[in-house]
Write an enzyme that holds these catalytic residues in place. Structure first.
Site, PDB file in Angstrom:
ATOM      1  N   SER A 282     -58.237   9.095  18.421  1.00 30.11           N
ATOM      2  CA  SER A 282     -57.480  10.593  17.159  1.00 30.11           C
ATOM      3  C   SER A 282     -55.745  10.148  16.758  1.00 30.11           C
ATOM      4  CB  SER A 282     -57.633  11.667  17.867  1.00 30.11           C
ATOM      5  OG  SER A 282     -57.167  12.131  16.969  1.00 30.11           O
TER       6      SER A 282
ATOM      7  N   SER B 102     -54.462  12.748  14.976  1.00 31.81           N
ATOM      8  CA  SER B 102     -53.637  14.271  15.220  1.00 31.81           C
ATOM      9  C   SER B 102     -52.674  14.578  16.785  1.00 31.81           C
ATOM     10  CB  SER B 102     -55.448  14.621  15.337  1.00 31.81           C
ATOM     11  OG  SER B 102     -56.329  14.498  14.429  1.00 31.81           O
TER      12      SER B 102
ATOM     13  N   LYS C  32     -69.133  17.774  14.884  1.00 32.08           N
ATOM     14  CA  LYS C  32     -68.538  18.830  13.789  1.00 32.08           C
ATOM     15  C   LYS C  32     -69.610  19.682  13.519  1.00 32.08           C
ATOM     16  CE  LYS C  32     -64.920  15.983  11.611  1.00 32.08           C
ATOM     17  NZ  LYS C  32     -65.053  15.472  10.604  1.00 32.08           N
TER      18      LYS C  32
ATOM     19  N   ASN D 284     -64.674  21.338  10.604  1.00 34.95           N
ATOM     20  CA  ASN D 284     -63.805  20.184  11.662  1.00 34.95           C
ATOM     21  C   ASN D 284     -62.730  21.137  11.792  1.00 34.95           C
ATOM     22  OD1 ASN D 284     -62.374  20.940   9.538  1.00 34.95           O
ATOM     23  ND2 ASN D 284     -61.459  18.550   9.087  1.00 34.95           N
TER      24      ASN D 284
ATOM     25  N   ASP E 153     -61.411  19.089   5.053  1.00 34.00           N
ATOM     26  CA  ASP E 153     -61.826  17.521   5.094  1.00 34.00           C
ATOM     27  C   ASP E 153     -61.555  17.346   3.170  1.00 34.00           C
ATOM     28  OD1 ASP E 153     -61.960  16.321   7.808  1.00 34.00           O
ATOM     29  OD2 ASP E 153     -63.419  16.790   7.458  1.00 34.00           O
TER      30      ASP E 153
ATOM     31  N   ALA F 111     -68.159  12.397   5.607  1.00 36.17           N
ATOM     32  CA  ALA F 111     -67.080  12.302   4.562  1.00 36.17           C
ATOM     33  C   ALA F 111     -67.502  12.932   3.464  1.00 36.17           C
ATOM     34  CB  ALA F 111     -66.621  11.266   4.666  1.00 36.17           C
TER      35      ALA F 111
HETATM   36  P1  ATR Z   1     -68.636   9.697   7.802  1.00 38.80           P
HETATM   37  O1  ATR Z   1     -69.446  10.673   8.285  1.00 38.80           O
HETATM   38  O2  ATR Z   1     -68.072   9.063   8.340  1.00 38.80           O
HETATM   39  O3  ATR Z   1     -69.388   9.277   6.381  1.00 38.80           O
HETATM   40  P2  ATR Z   1     -71.510   8.614   8.664  1.00 38.80           P
HETATM   41  O4  ATR Z   1     -72.011   9.443   8.413  1.00 38.80           O
HETATM   42  O5  ATR Z   1     -72.074   7.252   9.732  1.00 38.80           O
HETATM   43  O6  ATR Z   1     -69.741   8.381   8.276  1.00 38.80           O
HETATM   44  O7  ATR Z   1     -71.784   7.648   7.336  1.00 38.80           O
HETATM   45  C1  ATR Z   1     -71.042   6.134   6.848  1.00 38.80           C
HETATM   46  C2  ATR Z   1     -71.292   5.982   5.289  1.00 38.80           C
HETATM   47  O8  ATR Z   1     -71.242   4.483   5.124  1.00 38.80           O
HETATM   48  C3  ATR Z   1     -72.740   6.432   4.615  1.00 38.80           C
HETATM   49  O9  ATR Z   1     -72.736   6.998   3.698  1.00 38.80           O
HETATM   50  C4  ATR Z   1     -74.014   4.353   5.329  1.00 38.80           C
HETATM   51  O10 ATR Z   1     -74.510   4.410   4.791  1.00 38.80           O
HETATM   52  P3  ATR Z   1     -76.265   4.727   4.896  1.00 38.80           P
HETATM   53  O11 ATR Z   1     -76.144   5.931   4.784  1.00 38.80           O
HETATM   54  O12 ATR Z   1     -76.805   3.939   4.076  1.00 38.80           O
HETATM   55  O13 ATR Z   1     -76.109   4.119   6.702  1.00 38.80           O
HETATM   56  C5  ATR Z   1     -72.279   4.055   4.554  1.00 38.80           C
HETATM   57  N1  ATR Z   1     -72.426   2.889   4.702  1.00 38.80           N
HETATM   58  C6  ATR Z   1     -72.543   2.174   6.401  1.00 38.80           C
HETATM   59  N2  ATR Z   1     -72.543   0.725   7.037  1.00 38.80           N
HETATM   60  C7  ATR Z   1     -72.783   0.329   5.998  1.00 38.80           C
HETATM   61  C8  ATR Z   1     -73.058  -1.441   4.871  1.00 38.80           C
HETATM   62  N3  ATR Z   1     -72.900  -2.005   6.372  1.00 38.80           N
HETATM   63  N4  ATR Z   1     -73.225  -1.194   3.904  1.00 38.80           N
HETATM   64  C9  ATR Z   1     -73.528   0.061   3.245  1.00 38.80           C
HETATM   65  N5  ATR Z   1     -73.137   1.330   3.480  1.00 38.80           N
HETATM   66  C10 ATR Z   1     -72.532   1.711   4.369  1.00 38.80           C
END
Ligand code: ATR
Length: 288
Positions: free
Chosen positions: A19, A21, A70, A91, A107, A141
């Site tokens: 982190s 932060s 979170k 957060n 965020d 996010a």
């Molecule tokens: P965060 O909370 O940081 O947004 P997350 O909930 O794990 O993290 O989300 C990661 C995002 O990246 C998701 O939209 C994920 O798509 P999926 O919902 O299909 O998993 C996307 N992501 C991760 N790896 C990917 C890949 N190889 N191609 C396309 N999208 C990907």
């Protein structure tokens, strides 16, 4: 012995060693000459609620909460800000005078402030009302980004995710609350839905160090569109480099991280800090 006016805050996560932060808040504490500290609080998921409830007794004014806590924070604080409720995650937590825990989410604030400040270097930056926004990803996010753009009056949101159902669920949830302007598009059509967009945002992990780059053809993106990657390691992702090369304004992900930290700092330490070039340089000196 700590001085009586000493204020302590920190970040709870697992893992939390990466982190940035502590560096951000440490810079502001020094800059503003305040008597306080901001520390890393590594907490495994099974101990999270216990550590949360102990914040006051442990002498904390509050804390940030990061992955994977979170959602658990949202469920376990005494009072939740409505925006955090809609984003579905807390957060930032403040210990109130009566010892109760107030949870909020910064965020979305960080995301929008970053766009407003980075463009044109002032407060008259990107206007979320100026046109459609294309959001790639539907994770945590993306939720904060969707909520803040809806609230800021973005006329249309095009939401695309590798797992389409996740984007549909997210869109449906907000449609249920009366937001009529989220359109889910297919992930494979991501290069085809950039026409007349004012903003393109990557909220996926693609492009992050150690991950594959985000494959998208930017030809259809208007030159006036702003491109924002919330990935900040590396600072200039392949997406941003390509957008810049074709003349688009680009905003990197570090600014969102820095701006989202500001309301928490104000809640605990009593002063709203600023994001400066000096802060960016200081934070970047420790590579994420
Ligand atoms: P965060 O909370 O940081 O947004 P997350 O909930 O794990 O993290 O989300 C990661 C995002 O990246 C998701 O939209 C994920 O798509 P999926 O919902 O299909 O998993 C996307 N992501 C991760 N790896 C990917 C890949 N190889 N191609 C396309 N999208 C990907």
């Amino acid at each position: 012995m700590l001085k009586p006016d000493f204020i302590q805050a920190g970040v709870m996560g697992w893992p939390v060693g990466h982190s940035l932060s502590p560096r951000v808040h440490g810079f502001w504490l020094k800059e503003l000459g305040l008597n306080g500290d901001y520390v890393r609080l590594p907490v495994e998921p099974e101990y999270f609620v216990e550590k949360l409830k102990a914040l006051k007794d442990d002498g904390f004014a509050g804390c940030n909460v990061t992955v994977p806590h979170k959602e658990a924070a949202l469920k376990n604080v005494d009072e939740v800000h409505p925006l955090a409720e809609r984003i579905g995650a807390v957060n930032t937590i403040k210990v109130q005078e009566d010892g109760s825990l107030y949870g909020f989410n910064t965020d979305g604030f960080g995301f929008l402030e970053n766009l407003r400040h980075e463009i044109q270097g002032g407060t008259v930056g990107f206007d979320p009302k100026s046109g459609p926004a294309v959001i790639l990803g539907a994770g945590g996010a993306a939720r904060a980004v969707v909520v803040s753009l809806l609230d800021a009056g973005t006329p249309e949101i095009r939401l695309l995710n590798r797992t389409r159902t996740r984007a549909e669920d997210l869109a449906q949830e907000f449609l249920d609350f009366g937001a009529g302007n989220i359109i889910v598009e297919d992930w494979d059509h991501r290069s085809d839905c950039l026409q007349n967009a004012a903003l393109l945002i990557n909220t996926t992990t693609l492009g992050m160090q150690g991950q594959r780059p985000l494959e998208i053809d930017l030809k259809a993106l208007p030159q006036a569109a702003v491109v924002n990657d919330i990935v900040y390691a590396p600072l200039e992702t392949d997406l941003l480099a390509r957008a810049k090369a074709q003349g688009n304004q680009v905003v990197d992900g570090l600014g969102m991280l820095l701006h989202q930290a500001r309301p928490g700092f104000e809640a605990w330490f009593g002063q709203m800090p600023e994001v400066s070039a000096a802060l960016r340089t200081y934070v970047l000196a420790e590579k994420p």
